[in-house]
Scaffold this motif. Structure first.
Motif, short mmCIF file in Angstrom:
data_model
loop_
_atom_site.label_atom_id
_atom_site.label_comp_id
_atom_site.label_asym_id
_atom_site.label_seq_id
_atom_site.Cartn_x
_atom_site.Cartn_y
_atom_site.Cartn_z
N ARG A 1 2.01 19.00 -12.13
CA ARG A 1 2.94 19.84 -12.89
C ARG A 1 2.45 20.03 -14.32
O ARG A 1 2.49 21.14 -14.86
CB ARG A 1 4.34 19.22 -12.88
CG ARG A 1 5.17 19.56 -11.68
CD ARG A 1 6.64 19.19 -11.87
NE ARG A 1 6.85 17.80 -12.28
CZ ARG A 1 6.93 16.76 -11.45
NH1 ARG A 1 6.82 16.94 -10.16
NH2 ARG A 1 7.12 15.54 -11.92
N THR A 2 1.98 18.95 -14.92
CA THR A 2 1.46 19.04 -16.30
C THR A 2 0.27 19.98 -16.36
O THR A 2 0.17 20.83 -17.25
CB THR A 2 1.08 17.64 -16.82
OG1 THR A 2 2.24 16.81 -16.77
CG2 THR A 2 0.55 17.72 -18.23
N THR B 1 2.65 10.10 -9.52
CA THR B 1 1.79 10.29 -10.69
C THR B 1 0.99 11.59 -10.55
O THR B 1 0.92 12.40 -11.49
CB THR B 1 0.82 9.10 -10.85
OG1 THR B 1 1.58 7.92 -11.03
CG2 THR B 1 -0.12 9.30 -12.03
N ILE B 2 0.42 11.79 -9.37
CA ILE B 2 -0.36 13.01 -9.13
C ILE B 2 0.54 14.24 -9.23
O ILE B 2 0.15 15.25 -9.81
CB ILE B 2 -1.08 12.94 -7.77
CG1 ILE B 2 -2.21 11.92 -7.85
CG2 ILE B 2 -1.60 14.30 -7.35
CD1 ILE B 2 -2.85 11.61 -6.51
N ASP C 1 0.83 -1.22 0.00
CA ASP C 1 0.00 0.00 0.00
C ASP C 1 0.86 1.25 0.00
O ASP C 1 0.55 2.23 -0.70
CB ASP C 1 -0.94 0.01 1.22
CG ASP C 1 -2.35 -0.41 0.84
OD1 ASP C 1 -2.52 -0.90 -0.29
OD2 ASP C 1 -3.27 -0.22 1.66
N LEU C 2 1.96 1.22 0.78
CA LEU C 2 2.86 2.39 0.81
C LEU C 2 3.50 2.62 -0.56
O LEU C 2 3.59 3.76 -1.03
CB LEU C 2 3.94 2.20 1.88
CG LEU C 2 3.47 2.30 3.34
CD1 LEU C 2 4.62 1.97 4.30
CD2 LEU C 2 2.92 3.68 3.63
N ALA C 3 3.93 1.53 -1.19
CA ALA C 3 4.54 1.66 -2.52
C ALA C 3 3.51 2.18 -3.53
O ALA C 3 3.80 3.07 -4.35
CB ALA C 3 5.12 0.32 -2.98
N GLU C 4 2.30 1.64 -3.46
CA GLU C 4 1.25 2.08 -4.37
C GLU C 4 0.90 3.55 -4.11
O GLU C 4 0.71 4.33 -5.04
CB GLU C 4 0.01 1.19 -4.19
CG GLU C 4 -0.96 1.30 -5.33
CD GLU C 4 -2.07 0.27 -5.20
OE1 GLU C 4 -3.15 0.64 -4.69
OE2 GLU C 4 -1.84 -0.89 -5.61
N ALA C 5 0.84 3.91 -2.83
CA ALA C 5 0.54 5.30 -2.48
C ALA C 5 1.64 6.23 -3.00
O ALA C 5 1.36 7.33 -3.49
CB ALA C 5 0.37 5.45 -0.97
N GLU C 6 2.89 5.79 -2.85
CA GLU C 6 4.01 6.62 -3.35
C GLU C 6 3.95 6.76 -4.87
O GLU C 6 4.19 7.85 -5.41
CB GLU C 6 5.35 5.99 -2.91
CG GLU C 6 6.56 6.83 -3.26
CD GLU C 6 6.52 8.21 -2.63
OE1 GLU C 6 7.04 9.16 -3.27
OE2 GLU C 6 5.97 8.38 -1.53
#
Length: 174
Positions: free
Chosen positions: A63-64, A57-58, A47-52
């Motif tokens: 930035r985009t 991504t966000i 979950d931590l890896a997915e959250a990171e």
């Protein structure tokens, strides 16, 4: 980049299963076996890896979006400037048209005035020529009358001299 619906659905199912497992393991935290502790660690780390990954991504998407907002703002400003230049050019064009119309009107007026002056000059010239013709005719009549009635030689010579001077004056103006 949009993920296929099936992939998103599978990730959501996996996440829901992990969260169920996490809740169950957290409820049994005081009684965890080493296998349960490993499962808890795996779920939390996943979950931590997915959250990171989601945060990155966000962050990239943010930035985009900010870059795109900056580009849109710059494009909006460029559009406003072009519209202002267009409006100024239209105003200049309207002024040029008004000036051109004024020149045309004044030119037409000047031409009309010039034509009027030429017409009146021609009329005056015709009247002057007619007057000269009448004066010549009168001179001819007086000369004929003087020659036909010679009574006083000095008087006749004076009349004839006057007539010669009048004719000379008339000849010098034509």
């Amino acid at each position: 980049m949009t993920q296929p619906h099936a992939v998103r659905r599978q990730r959501a199912t996996d996440r829901a299963n992990r969260h169920t497992t996490l809740r169950t393991l957290l409820d049994r935290l005081d009684r965890l076996t080493p296998a349960d502790a490993d499962r808890l660690r795996d779920c939390v780390l996943t979950d931590l890896a997915e959250a990171e990954d989601l945060r990155r991504t966000i962050s990239g998407q943010t930035r985009t979006v900010e870059e795109m907002n900056g580009r849109i703002a710059a494009a909006d400003q460029a559009i406003r400037e072009v519209e202002q230049e267009r409006d100024a050019a239209r105003a200049d064009l309207d002024q040029v048209r008004a000036d051109a119309q004024l020149l045309l009107d004044n030119g037409a007026k000047a031409i009309n005035e010039q034509n009027w002056a030429r017409h009146h000059a021609e009329e005056r010239a015709k009247k002057a020529e007619a007057a000269i013709a009448r004066v010549r005719a009168e001179c001819d009549r007086i000369e004929s009358a003087v020659n036909d009635n010679p009574t006083n030689g000095d008087l006749i010579g004076g009349y004839l001299a006057c007539l010669r001077h009048i004719r000379a004056a008339l000849d010098s103006t034509t």
